[in-house]
Enzyme design. Structure first.
Site, short mmCIF file in Angstrom:
data_model
loop_
_atom_site.label_atom_id
_atom_site.label_comp_id
_atom_site.label_asym_id
_atom_site.label_seq_id
_atom_site.Cartn_x
_atom_site.Cartn_y
_atom_site.Cartn_z
N LYS A 87 0.81 -1.22 0.00
CA LYS A 87 0.00 0.00 0.00
C LYS A 87 0.85 1.27 0.00
O LYS A 87 0.45 2.29 -0.54
CB LYS A 87 -0.95 0.00 1.20
CG LYS A 87 -2.02 -1.07 1.15
CD LYS A 87 -3.02 -0.82 0.04
CE LYS A 87 -4.19 -1.81 0.09
NZ LYS A 87 -5.08 -1.66 -1.08
N GLU A 109 -10.02 5.48 2.76
CA GLU A 109 -10.80 4.37 3.29
C GLU A 109 -9.80 3.27 3.63
O GLU A 109 -8.70 3.26 3.10
CB GLU A 109 -11.78 3.86 2.22
CG GLU A 109 -11.20 2.88 1.19
CD GLU A 109 -10.14 3.47 0.27
OE1 GLU A 109 -10.07 4.71 0.18
OE2 GLU A 109 -9.37 2.70 -0.34
N SER A 376 1.75 -9.62 -0.65
CA SER A 376 1.43 -8.18 -0.66
C SER A 376 1.62 -7.52 0.69
O SER A 376 1.82 -6.32 0.78
CB SER A 376 -0.01 -7.98 -1.14
OG SER A 376 -0.90 -8.72 -0.31
#
Lengths: 396, 256
Positions: A87, A109, A376
């Site tokens: 991210k 969000e 991830s």
């Protein structure tokens, strides 16, 4: 692939209130300028390398490879990035862009909390205000990440509307953006929403495959046979796929969260169970009923618990370039434990969905094949929830 | 009959109601009350699971309506029933996915058959309208555009393509009752007037007769939603007569 309105085939577009149109047009103009601006790109590269810890490792998972007895398995270690997931790649890009645009406040969000933590981190680094919207249900599942965001100086707003999960957090962030545009950038966390987000977020995440393509060629002297990543909105997957899309020999596989199974209502496998629709600013596939009411989806993974998928994935599915497979909660939890014990790497429960499918696929591939899995994120945040899933109550 | 120009001959009062909150019979009776008490156009909301342009009040109405089993087909049946007595223009307010999922062609055709005159889709900006405006036009349904306080250089383009009427969003943010509206509405109206003869009405945040009077005085009408939903929240199935009284009061105010 994209035309002027951000289309991927028939998918994508800008289905948003008129109030936001000038804001997204302004964002598109700024992005189009800065993406080709040398100093912006230098600054972003510096942040990637000196702050986020890039390039991330491409690790040869020898034990997993010999245990499964098929394809040679490499792990792209996005879990080693600062803040513990992919991210940060997108967030550093968007925060830097927002700063250049003169914005002083970031809203976001978050589902699992990884994107919220990354946004709160960038806001701290860039001296920006930060407000994160998180489904109330998710604030319980991911209490540790709520604390991390607060520690970083962000306000965390628990969202109680709808199913109180990721989709409602997106809706609430959009409502907030409509009320405060001047000083605020909506740092969307995935390759979804209105244009330019799907393209911009993909470009920032494409660093994953830019590195992994070079790394695998260096290690093996050739391209992999398959690339596997988990898909919620689909940002780590599109980042993992992007530079391999022109390489037709490379199979691209996205792993969707099937929850309790795609034959149940408790699933979040959008491509497998959804149909085309318009929601959250984009045309794409969505889990919905016959009248277009968005379905209350479910997955053990708060980060994949979303009823839609990014428009570029919808397109890659339509043209058959990528394939999207469902992975259940049970399979993901098994894979979570498997990678921890086999390689000493605790993956995020989201990433465990990719590991789970690789466990099935690798043995069916020859030993001369190469399989690349994107991890991830790291799994520390999930330990308490997985312990509960296994019937063990631990306190964080 | 069913003529927007007729509805805007004086200053128009346009009430909104979410169909099926708390049930479709209450909606039916409320709509009749609205029409009898001077509403010039009525906005019928087809509930959507995730109404991203709405504040908490109308979100609540959407949830109650869906929980009561309201569907697009049931709303069309309601319109047929309303049309047996009500002759003023009726417009739908819903989200793009409700129409897209039904099939835009089939949806607009049903609108024509049942007697709907226009449709408002808050998540469908000018750039994306073609897929919906073409079938709407084929069926004589006006796709009513929204203009926001942030529209600026987009106003002329939107106004030129407008049909039916133009919905001016009074303030930033989502729907809901507001104590004050600070947007310079007259400047927006001026640009609209330079580009079209289509009337324009102001909505978002209006609840009192004073606000409605003020907004209608600088445009062609006032639109009220959340304040009516609040009456439904308070009185439930007994709300229609109270809604009738409220509409009468608001209509009187806009005519001042």
């Amino acid at each position: 692939m994209t035309n002027s309105k951000g289309r991927f085939g028939d998918h994508g577009g800008q289905y948003i209130p008129e109030t936001l149109m000038n804001a997204v047009i302004e964002l598109e103009k700024a992005y189009d300028f800065y993406k080709n601006d040398d100093s912006f790109n230098r600054e972003l590269s510096d942040l990637f390398n000196s702050y986020a810890g890039r390039p991330s490792l491409l690790y040869y998972a020898q034990k997993m490879t010999s245990d499964l007895g098929g394809a040679k398995i490499y792990l792209k270690r996005e879990d080693l990035n600062h803040t513990g997931s992919h991210k940060i790649n997108n967030v550093l890009g968007q925060a830097l862009l927002a700063k250049k645009m003169g914005k002083t406040r970031l809203i976001a969000e978050t589902g699992a909390g990884q994107h919220g933590v990354a946004t709160a981190t960038a806001a701290a680094l860039f001296n920006m205000e930060c407000v994160v919207f998180m489904g109330e249900e998710d604030t319980k599942r991911q209490a540790l990440n709520v604390y991390r965001m607060k520690l970083l100086g962000a306000d965390v707003i628990p969202v109680k509307s709808g199913t109180a999960t990721l989709k409602d957090a997106v809706s609430e962030a959009m409502r907030e953006w409509v009320s405060r545009i001047d000083d605020t950038h909506y740092c969307l966390g995935s390759v979804m929403g209105p244009h330019p987000f799907p393209t911009m977020v993909r470009d920032f995440q494409a660093v994953i495959s830019r590195e992994s393509r070079e790394q695998i060629i260096k290690a093996e002297g050739r391209l992999p046979d398959a690339v596997i990543a988990c898909v919620g909105g689909g940002s780590n997957a599109i980042g993992s796929f992007y530079h391999f899309i022109p390489d037709e020999s490379v199979q691209l596989i996205g792993c969707e969260a099937a929850g309790r199974g795609i034959d149940t209502f408790e699933t979040a496998a959008t491509v497998n169970t959804g149909r085309k629709g318009i929601f959250h600013g984009m045309k794409s596939y969505f889990c919905q009923d016959e009248y277009g009411q968005i379905a209350p989806v479910y997955s053990i993974s708060a980060g994949l618990d979303y009823p839609g998928v990014g428009p570029e994935h919808a397109y890659l599915h339509d043209i058959g370039r990528a394939q999207y497979v469902p992975v259940t909660d049970d399979e993901a939890v098994d894979a979570f434990e498997y990678l921890s014990r086999t390689e000493g790497i605790i993956p995020a429960i989201e990433s465990a969905h990719a590991v789970a499918y690789a466990k099935k696929l690798a043995p069916a591939m020859g030993r001369d094949k190469i399989l690349l899995i994107t991890i991830s994120g790291r799994g520390d945040k999930d330990c308490a929830a997985i312990a509960r899933y296994r019937g063990e109550n631990i306190y964080e | 009959m069913n003529n927007f120009a007729e509805a805007f001959r004086g200053k128009a009062f346009i009430p909104f109601i979410t169909c099926g909150d708390p049930d479709l019979d209450t909606t039916y009776r409320a709509v009749l009350e609205m029409a009898e008490n001077g509403a010039d156009i009525i906005e019928l909301g087809i509930p959507f699971s995730d109404p991203t342009a709405e504040g908490p009040v109308i979100q609540g109405a959407n949830i109650r309506a869906l929980s009561a089993g309201t569907t697009t087909d049931k709303v069309f049946d309601l319109v047929t029933k309303i049309r047996q007595t009500v002759t003023i223009p009726l417009v739908f307010m819903t989200y793009a996915n409700v129409v897209y999922s039904y099939g835009a062609d089939r949806f607009m055709q049903r609108c024509r058959e049942t007697g709907i005159n226009g449709i408002i889709l808050p998540d469908l900006p000018y750039e994306e309208r073609e897929e919906f405006s073409a079938p709407a036009k084929d069926n004589g349904i006006a796709l009513i555009p929204l203009i926001a306080p942030t529209s600026a250089d987009r106003i002329a383009m939107i106004a030129k393509a407008a049909r039916g009427f133009i919905y001016i969003v009074s303030s930033l943010g989502v729907t809901g009752v507001r104590s004050e509206i600070t947007t310079d509405i007259p400047s927006i109206v001026r640009v609209i007037r330079e580009n079209t003869d289509v009337p324009c009405a102001v909505g978002f945040g209006i609840s009192t007769p004073e606000q409605a009077q003020k907004m209608a005085s600088v445009s062609d009408g006032a639109i009220v939603g959340s304040a009516i939903i609040r009456i439904l929240e308070k009185y439930g199935k007994d709300a229609p007569s109270h809604i009738g009284e409220y509409v009468r009061e608001m209509k009187t105010a806009v005519q001042k």
